[in-house]
Design an enzyme around this catalytic site. Structure first.
Site, PDB file in Angstrom:
ATOM      1  N   SER A 269       0.853  -1.189   0.000  1.00 13.28           N
ATOM      2  CA  SER A 269       0.000   0.000   0.000  1.00 13.28           C
ATOM      3  C   SER A 269       0.885   1.233   0.000  1.00 13.28           C
ATOM      4  O   SER A 269       2.032   1.206   0.447  1.00 13.28           O
ATOM      5  CB  SER A 269      -0.880   0.031   1.247  1.00 13.28           C
ATOM      6  OG  SER A 269      -0.096   0.311   2.409  1.00 13.28           O
ATOM      7  N   ASP A 270       0.359   2.351  -0.530  1.00 16.96           N
ATOM      8  CA  ASP A 270       1.013   3.620  -0.247  1.00 16.96           C
ATOM      9  C   ASP A 270       0.843   3.879   1.249  1.00 16.96           C
ATOM     10  O   ASP A 270       0.034   3.236   1.932  1.00 16.96           O
ATOM     11  CB  ASP A 270       0.413   4.743  -1.090  1.00 16.96           C
ATOM     12  CG  ASP A 270       1.403   5.876  -1.323  1.00 16.96           C
ATOM     13  OD1 ASP A 270       2.346   6.026  -0.528  1.00 16.96           O
ATOM     14  OD2 ASP A 270       1.239   6.613  -2.310  1.00 16.96           O
ATOM     15  N   CYS A 271       1.600   4.811   1.773  1.00 18.48           N
ATOM     16  CA  CYS A 271       1.720   4.919   3.221  1.00 18.48           C
ATOM     17  C   CYS A 271       0.470   5.505   3.874  1.00 18.48           C
ATOM     18  O   CYS A 271       0.079   6.638   3.564  1.00 18.48           O
ATOM     19  CB  CYS A 271       2.963   5.721   3.562  1.00 18.48           C
ATOM     20  SG  CYS A 271       4.454   4.841   3.021  1.00 18.48           S
TER      21      CYS A 271
END
Length: 730
Positions: A269-271
């Protein structure tokens, strides 16, 4: 420090800590002679459920009882090893794309991978395993830069899917290396998919896109990095795509990525994007539901703090331990490919020492990249190059000494940042008078209205004004502290205070050279009219100043080409939130640009002969060859980027006005001619229909070959006439 000495240091340090990091072989997963699959299964079988869940975190903790060291998956290397101290700082990604040089990009990727290994080896030898100290790099960004208002567009390789694919593939190949068993470093294609602003809305935004635009523009670069570069990682975007969150997207992640493309690496995932499932997108109500949804759809790693909720999610029946095991089977092989569970000396990269960091060769490489990235947009009456013995030079402007204009975002640090002023001072002869005054602020009027600068322009033979913006104005949310729009820009011109400053300078200057820094396409028609010569510098990295001086004073010839279309103003753009390609980029924009995609002048001139085809009528499935003779008709030895575009004139659906299909960078001496050949394959002739399918249709195709894209603006800008012909597909 010699490599052999460094290797002994690493080995001794690791042996001292063998009980902590697990190199005293006790389990099958620690045996390098076994297959990765068997080693992964063994490790999974030894872990408790809680330990398994913790290994799905980006900051994976150590499992001391098994000898598994901690590992932080979050590392950055967009244009050099970033956020981890000293490293070679290359030009920002958009500048590297402006080189149109795939060989250079692979060498840059290789250099970054080498420095990454050196920094990792030193860190581990000293017991450091924190964030930004690992080998899984979350680069490159292969999103399509569809709108110049997007602040993070500087991280991309521009607006064209083919150029992005070629540049990105070369970078990943260099970064990951070509060892048959081990990765030097692990690359990542991000942000999957259809992600390019607005920054302000990214945690709640739904990017609505047609199947045609998806497969014609937004996905090709990702597909190329998976199939051609074997990229190890994929990062999901913050936004939704057609209603589904990008980090839990059944079509993109399961059907396209894993099934159609056969991706075998890991997905992250992106953060804190999974938190957006319930705080921004509101598609679930709780953290445990969000964690389970992402895991079940194939998100192997959580950059954030949501996956610890998986234990609760299992209790609630949202997911299962089997799903966690399956995810680990896709995630853990990367650590094995990097040799992170193997004794020191097992990989060919273990003896890389710190002497490679900012080595002489790497510094020369970043200077080469900067030199090739600069795009000459205007050179009236051969204003450039400037004679080094010029009587006087006045250097001015807000970016002349601005370090941020060299660094861009996601940067490393160098002890030798060369500003533009330093480059000019170091290049001119000792008899040349050089004066400097900043003259103007970056984005706001001076508080003191006194004019102590325009008189200097009148006195000096040449004025060089370094104007533009920096990542303080455009970039990612939270980092661009001068931005009024969380990193994006509502207006895309030069700040008005800089325009006003240039007008004062222009009224007094004998010759005015303007150098612009930016990571996006600035709409600068007024600047173009005022300048005698205009250069686009992007954010050129640590050696930007010396590279620019080489170009300004004739020790190098500009050869960069625009990876973006420059529009005349924001009024020529569709709404920012509209992800349809109609009216965007050179492929679909019908309005006259300020500067077309692929454009860039030289100190020399090139002449293109007629295109020769080996056949003018082709059958379905056949290729044809196109050749053209190119001559350097000027006085400078120089490189030219020869570009081939196709236009389908009888398509059954809307298609691009033209599409880049191939390019070559060549070097020609004055008077030299060369014949350049291209193979036009059936795949190049395919269109994408409204269902997102690639189809080969009969009809007439136009072939354009030249030093820019086809545009009605080319002649007015001084671009060499393009060669053009047609062929028929039966």
């Amino acid at each position: 420090m010699k490599k052999s000495t460094f290797s002994r240091l690493v080995l001794s340090c690791v042996l001292l800590h063998s009980s902590a990091v697990g190199f005293a072989q006790r389990y099958d997963f620690q045996n390098p002679s076994l297959s990765i699959g068997r080693r992964v299964e063994n490790l999974i079988s030894l872990m408790s459920l809680e330990e398994k869940v913790n290994q799905l975190r980006y900051d994976s903790p150590a499992i001391e009882r098994l000898g598994v060291p901690e590992y932080n998956w979050w590392n950055e290397c967009l244009h050099g090893v970033a956020r981890n101290g000293r490293a070679t700082v290359f030009p920002q990604a958009i500048g590297m794309a402006a080189t149109w040089d795939t060989d250079l990009m692979q060498r840059i990727g290789d250099a970054i991978g080498t420095e990454a290994r050196a920094k990792y080896n030193v860190s581990v030898a000293n017991g450091y395993r924190g964030i930004y100290q690992g080998l899984t790099f979350w680069s490159p960004n292969v999103n399509i830069f569809r709108d110049p208002r997007w602040g993070r567009g500087q991280e991309t390789y521009g607006e064209d899917p083919f150029l992005t694919a070629r540049i990105g593939t070369a970078f990943v190949k260099g970064l990951q290396g070509d060892d048959p068993k081990y990765l030097k470093a692990a690359g990542m294609a991000k942000h999957f998919a259809v992600h390019n602003g607005p920054e302000k809305l990214r945690h709640e935004f739904d990017a609505v896109v047609s199947k045609k635009d998806l497969w014609e523009t937004y996905l090709p670069a990702f597909e190329a990095l998976v199939k051609d570069a074997n990229v190890e990682g994929i990062m999901g975007a913050y936004n939704r795509v057609n209603g589904e969150p990008a980090c839990a997207h059944p079509y993109l992640m399961e059907e396209v990525l894993r099934k159609q493309w056969g991706f075998k690496g890991y997905f992250t995932s992106d953060c804190w994007a999974i938190r957006d499932f319930y705080e921004g997108h509101n598609i679930v109500e709780t953290a445990s539901e969000a964690a389970a949804l992402a895991l079940n759809k194939g998100c192997n790693l959580n950059c954030g703090d949501t996956y610890p909720e998986l234990l609760k999610a299992i209790e609630q029946g949202f997911t299962s331990e089997k799903e966690i095991d399956d995810s680990l089977r896709e995630l853990l092989p990367t650590r094995f490919k990097l040799g992170l569970f193997d004794p020191v000396g097992s990989t060919p990269f273990d003896d890389i020492g710190p002497e490679v960091i900012r080595s002489e060769a790497h510094v020369a490489l970043t200077k080469e990249a900067a030199t090739k990235s600069f795009v000459l947009l205007k050179n009236q009456n051969n204003t450039l190059p400037i004679d080094k013995k010029v009587s006087g030079v006045f250097v001015t402007g807000p970016t002349a000494t601005h370090a941020q204009a060299l660094l861009a975002n996601y940067y490393g640090l160098s002890e030798d940042l060369k500003t533009f002023l330093e480059g000019v001072v170091g290049k001119v002869s000792s008899q040349t008078s050089v004066l400097y005054r900043q003259g103007a602020l970056l984005d706001r009027p001076n508080n003191n209205p006194m004019d102590w600068f325009s008189g200097e322009a009148e006195r000096m033979e040449v004025t060089i004004a370094f104007m533009g913006i920096s990542q303080l104005i455009e970039g990612e949310e939270g980092e661009s502290i001068l931005s009024n729009h969380l990193g994006d820009r509502k207006e895309i011109g030069l700040p008005q205070n800089q325009i006003d400053f240039l007008k004062k300078i222009r009224s007094k200057a004998n010759k005015l050279v303007v150098v612009l820094t930016a990571g996006s396409a600035l709409a600068v028609p007024e600047v173009y009219e005022m300048a005698d010569a205009l250069l686009y510098a992007w954010y050129p990295g640590e050696q930007g100043g010396t590279a620019m001086a080489d170009v300004l004073f004739g020790d190098a010839v500009p050869s960069g080409k625009l990876p973006l279309t420059f529009v005349k103003g924001v009024e020529d753009l569709p709404p920012f939130e509209d992800y349809a390609l109609e009216g965007r980029t050179y492929r679909y924009m019908k309005k006259e640009p300020l500067f077309p995609f692929g454009f860039g002048l030289s100190y020399t001139t090139f002449k293109y002969g007629a295109i020769q085809l080996d056949r003018t009528k082709v059958k379905r499935g056949q290729s044809l060859e196109a050749t053209v003779e190119i001559q350097n008709t000027g006085d400078y030895s120089a490189e030219e980027v020869v570009q081939l575009y196709l236009s389908d004139r009888e398509a059954s659906v809307p298609v691009p006005l033209s599409s880049l299909k191939s390019f070559q960078r060549i070097l020609l001496a004055p008077g030299e001619s060369r014949t350049v050949g291209f193979i036009i394959s059936p795949e190049m002739m395919q269109l994408v229909d409204n269902d997102g399918k690639r189809v080969l249709e009969k009809g007439t195709f136009e072939v354009h070959i030249g030093g820019t894209s086809p545009s009605i603006r080319n002649a007015a800008l001084g671009a060499a006439p393009m060669a053009k012909t047609t062929f028929e597909l039966r």
